[in-house]
Design a protein around this motif. Structure first.
Motif, PDB file in Angstrom:
ATOM      1  N   UNK A 135       0.828  -1.196   0.000  1.00  0.00           N
ATOM      2  CA  UNK A 135       0.000   0.000   0.000  1.00  0.00           C
ATOM      3  C   UNK A 135       0.865   1.249   0.000  1.00  0.00           C
ATOM      4  N   UNK A 136       1.921   1.212   0.789  1.00  0.00           N
ATOM      5  CA  UNK A 136       2.778   2.396   0.836  1.00  0.00           C
ATOM      6  C   UNK A 136       3.427   2.672  -0.509  1.00  0.00           C
ATOM      7  N   UNK A 137       3.856   1.592  -1.156  1.00  0.00           N
ATOM      8  CA  UNK A 137       4.512   1.824  -2.438  1.00  0.00           C
ATOM      9  C   UNK A 137       3.513   2.314  -3.477  1.00  0.00           C
ATOM     10  N   UNK A 138       2.277   1.817  -3.389  1.00  0.00           N
ATOM     11  CA  UNK A 138       1.256   2.295  -4.322  1.00  0.00           C
ATOM     12  C   UNK A 138       0.959   3.757  -4.061  1.00  0.00           C
ATOM     13  N   UNK A 139       0.846   4.092  -2.788  1.00  0.00           N
ATOM     14  CA  UNK A 139       0.555   5.489  -2.455  1.00  0.00           C
ATOM     15  C   UNK A 139       1.689   6.376  -2.937  1.00  0.00           C
ATOM     16  N   UNK A 140       2.895   5.873  -2.757  1.00  0.00           N
ATOM     17  CA  UNK A 140       4.045   6.647  -3.200  1.00  0.00           C
ATOM     18  C   UNK A 140       3.991   6.898  -4.688  1.00  0.00           C
ATOM     19  N   UNK A 141       3.685   5.834  -5.440  1.00  0.00           N
ATOM     20  CA  UNK A 141       3.661   6.004  -6.883  1.00  0.00           C
ATOM     21  C   UNK A 141       2.511   6.913  -7.296  1.00  0.00           C
ATOM     22  N   UNK A 142       1.400   6.838  -6.562  1.00  0.00           N
ATOM     23  CA  UNK A 142       0.273   7.707  -6.901  1.00  0.00           C
ATOM     24  C   UNK A 142       0.618   9.164  -6.644  1.00  0.00           C
ATOM     25  N   UNK A 143       1.237   9.439  -5.499  1.00  0.00           N
ATOM     26  CA  UNK A 143       1.607  10.822  -5.198  1.00  0.00           C
ATOM     27  C   UNK A 143       2.629  11.343  -6.183  1.00  0.00           C
ATOM     28  N   UNK A 144       3.553  10.475  -6.518  1.00  0.00           N
ATOM     29  CA  UNK A 144       4.574  10.875  -7.481  1.00  0.00           C
ATOM     30  C   UNK A 144       3.946  11.183  -8.824  1.00  0.00           C
ATOM     31  N   UNK A 145       3.006  10.320  -9.208  1.00  0.00           N
ATOM     32  CA  UNK A 145       2.324  10.531 -10.487  1.00  0.00           C
ATOM     33  C   UNK A 145       1.565  11.848 -10.472  1.00  0.00           C
ATOM     34  N   UNK A 146       0.917  12.141  -9.351  1.00  0.00           N
ATOM     35  CA  UNK A 146       0.157  13.383  -9.252  1.00  0.00           C
ATOM     36  C   UNK A 146       1.089  14.574  -9.365  1.00  0.00           C
ATOM     37  N   UNK A 147       2.226  14.485  -8.676  1.00  0.00           N
ATOM     38  CA  UNK A 147       3.163  15.605  -8.696  1.00  0.00           C
ATOM     39  C   UNK A 147       3.736  15.804 -10.092  1.00  0.00           C
ATOM     40  N   UNK A 148       4.056  14.704 -10.767  1.00  0.00           N
ATOM     41  CA  UNK A 148       4.593  14.837 -12.115  1.00  0.00           C
ATOM     42  C   UNK A 148       3.549  15.370 -13.076  1.00  0.00           C
ATOM     43  N   UNK A 149       2.332  14.921 -12.907  1.00  0.00           N
ATOM     44  CA  UNK A 149       1.301  15.331 -13.851  1.00  0.00           C
ATOM     45  C   UNK A 149       0.957  16.804 -13.700  1.00  0.00           C
ATOM     46  N   UNK A 150       1.070  17.323 -12.510  1.00  0.00           N
ATOM     47  CA  UNK A 150       0.672  18.701 -12.272  1.00  0.00           C
ATOM     48  C   UNK A 150       1.663  19.685 -12.868  1.00  0.00           C
ATOM     49  N   UNK A 208      -5.387   7.160   0.597  1.00  0.00           N
ATOM     50  CA  UNK A 208      -4.850   6.026   1.351  1.00  0.00           C
ATOM     51  C   UNK A 208      -5.730   4.795   1.195  1.00  0.00           C
ATOM     52  N   UNK A 209      -7.004   5.004   1.309  1.00  0.00           N
ATOM     53  CA  UNK A 209      -7.944   3.897   1.213  1.00  0.00           C
ATOM     54  C   UNK A 209      -7.900   3.239  -0.145  1.00  0.00           C
ATOM     55  N   UNK A 210      -7.869   4.062  -1.185  1.00  0.00           N
ATOM     56  CA  UNK A 210      -7.833   3.519  -2.535  1.00  0.00           C
ATOM     57  C   UNK A 210      -6.523   2.785  -2.784  1.00  0.00           C
ATOM     58  N   UNK A 211      -5.452   3.311  -2.242  1.00  0.00           N
ATOM     59  CA  UNK A 211      -4.185   2.628  -2.453  1.00  0.00           C
ATOM     60  C   UNK A 211      -4.172   1.309  -1.704  1.00  0.00           C
TER      61      UNK A 211
END
Lengths: 216, 337
Positions: free
Chosen positions: A36-51, B184-187
């Motif tokens: 979950x942490x790695x997914x969250x990390x990749x999601x945040x990174x993706x958001x930051x790059x996309x913005x 967090x939940x979705x991840x």
């Protein structure tokens, strides 16, 4: 706010899927929390790059890069760009601002306490604070909380904090929507809905069947 | 954002006066979206002087150019000499209160003229208010903050009714925290699903159907807000669901499927259906335990016709259970159709 979210969606998706793929391959046997942490990390990174390049994206990427546990995932996601990006995003400028801010915060707290002491001394046992002071205190407290929430917000004041928060809220919403759609895609496809599809679009189904097969 | 603002700022700052116009131009560029409104809020009125009307027209055009960033350069050429003079005049004349009255009088005529050219709301030193440069700057700053707060109020749902800065800030903070928790939940959910789904094939088809993705997310936005407010308790233990609950949720989920199909996302869904047919059987077991926890949430959403992702995985229960429930659900489906 000038950058429309149309661009963001494609880049976000690409980045997120890449990150998910990497997190899949890296931490196969490890717990759900780490995944979950790695997914969250990749999601945040993706958001930051996309913005694109804003204050909060810069701060977010810096924060993500500094944590020790993220480094392996980041290296997997970014590949060759890892060193370049980390060099760019570990800017010491922010720390100088932190020093200045700490001083101002302490001075404010001191003056507020002095004011309270004065008012309580004058009015006796109960502390009577004037309404403007109350309003200002509420607002200040909430501003502090907002500063903690928005990445990179501790270094911003009033109006810039609000504009960064605005941008951040928009990006968060887009991120949540994208993740939800991705989630739905995985959900619906793997449930037993195939038999429930009405017969009318069956021809489309056959056409897309070949596409799907070719992809996989 | 700053990178985009630079080209906006440079031509305007070159032409307009340094003291006031730069702040105005930068502010409008920063605000972006409602540039005209921002201009109106920020812009200080000119003092009445002989070429006042011309000056104000010129100023409007300067600021409109700064705001729109697309106007012809010709209006910018003519204003440069008058605005600096008027700006200086305003700063000097602002110190006396007597001038405020005069300004008011002449302002009335100019108002109508101004409104012909631009919809314009005047912000100015009211009678009796301090008019020195400090309070002007402070007022400009305060209006900046108020304009941004208005934008935030429009963005955060349910904030437009609230009056008062602290409560609006409260709502904004709650919204940000809520969105972060949703991420967090979705991840976590994606982490649970992850091992079986192969994501390499998804990106090509997702990029082909990003339009559908957009439409889909709009439809789901309502759902997500209701569903996710109740997600925070650890629900892993609530796997056991009663039969009646299951039936209710399956009907809801069928309705959801129909509605989603009626939203003309057929291509999207069909590619979805076929993509992971390979992964059906093994993944169901993992996701049963994870997704069974979301079943109770479905029951609380009576007023919404859409049901969130919590309903969909219950169909996986049907596959695990004997054939009877799927047949019943098919019958229900036919009835609803």
């Amino acid at each position: 706010m000038h950058v429309t979210k149309e661009f963001k969606k494609k880049t976000f998706l690409k980045q997120l899927l890449l990150g998910l793929h990497v997190s899949n391959s890296i931490s196969n046997p490890i717990s759900i929390q780490q995944r979950k942490n790695s997914i969250k990390l990749s999601a945040d990174l993706a958001m930051a790059f996309a913005r694109g390049r804003t204050h909060w994206t810069h701060a977010l990427i810096t924060k993500l890069g500094q944590k020790e546990e993220n480094k392996s995932t980041l290296k997997g996601i970014l590949g060759r760009r890892y060193e370049i990006l980390m060099a760019r995003y570990s800017c010491p400028l922010l720390y100088q601002k932190v020093q200045r801010r700490k001083k101002s915060v302490t001075s404010y707290r001191f003056s507020y306490n002095a004011q309270k002491r004065r008012s309580s001394a004058l009015k006796g046992s109960c502390v009577r604070v004037s309404p403007s002071v109350v309003a200002r205190n509420l607002e200040n407290r909430r501003t502090k909380v907002l500063k903690r929430l928005v990445p990179g917000g501790e270094f911003l004041n009033g109006s810039s904090l609000l504009s960064e928060a605005l941008d951040y809220v928009i990006s968060l919403k887009a991120q949540v929507d994208m993740m939800k759609s991705l989630w739905r895609a995985t959900q619906v496809s793997s449930s037993s809905n195939v038999e429930l599809v009405p017969s009318a679009p069956l021809q489309k189904k056959d056409a897309s069947c070949t596409i799907a097969n070719s992809e996989e | 954002m700053e990178d985009e603002i630079q080209p906006l700022l440079n031509p305007t700052t070159a032409s307009a006066s340094p003291s006031v116009a730069t702040s105005g131009a930068s502010f409008t560029a920063l605000l972006g979206l409602p540039p005209n409104r921002a201009v109106e809020l920020l812009h200080e009125p000119t003092f009445p002087s002989d070429p006042a009307l011309v000056d104000r027209a010129a100023r409007f055009s300067v600021f409109a150019a700064a705001a729109a960033a697309s106007s012809a350069p010709s209006p910018e050429v003519s204003p440069p000499p008058p605005p600096p003079e008027t700006a200086k005049k305003r700063k000097d004349g602002a110190s006396t209160n007597g001038k405020a009255k005069v300004k008011k009088g002449k302002h009335a005529e100019e108002d109508t003229d101004g409104e012909n050219k631009l919809p314009y709301v005047h912000v100015r030193a009211r009678r009796g208010q301090a008019t020195d440069s400090h309070s002007l700057a402070e007022r400009a700053r305060r209006e900046k903050i108020n304009a941004r707060m208005k934008l935030l109020q429009e963005l955060v749902p349910g904030c437009s009714k609230i009056s008062g800065t602290a409560l609006v800030l409260d709502e904004i903070i709650n919204h940000v925290q809520y969105l972060q928790r949703q991420v967090e939940y979705l991840s976590m959910r994606l982490a649970a699903v992850n091992p079986r789904i192969d994501f390499s094939g998804l990106d090509t088809f997702l990029s082909a159907t990003t339009m559908e993705c957009g439409r889909l997310t709009i439809g789901n936005a309502k759902v997500g807000t209701e569903l996710d407010q109740q997600q925070q308790q650890p629900v892993w233990s609530e796997v056991g669901v009663s039969d009646s609950d299951q039936m209710n949720s399956t009907t809801n989920s069928k309705r959801l499927q129909i509605q989603l199909q009626q939203n003309q996302l057929q291509q999207f869904w069909h590619v979805d259906f076929l993509n992971t047919q390979n992964h059906l059987q093994p993944s169901v077991w993992e996701r049963d335990t994870v997704m069974g926890s979301t079943a109770p949430h479905v029951q609380r959403e009576e007023q919404h016709s859409f049901v969130g992702p919590g309903a969909v995985p219950l169909l996986s229960f049907d596959r695990v259970n004997p054939v009877a429930p799927p047949i019943q659900s098919n019958q229900q489906l036919k009835m609803e159709l």
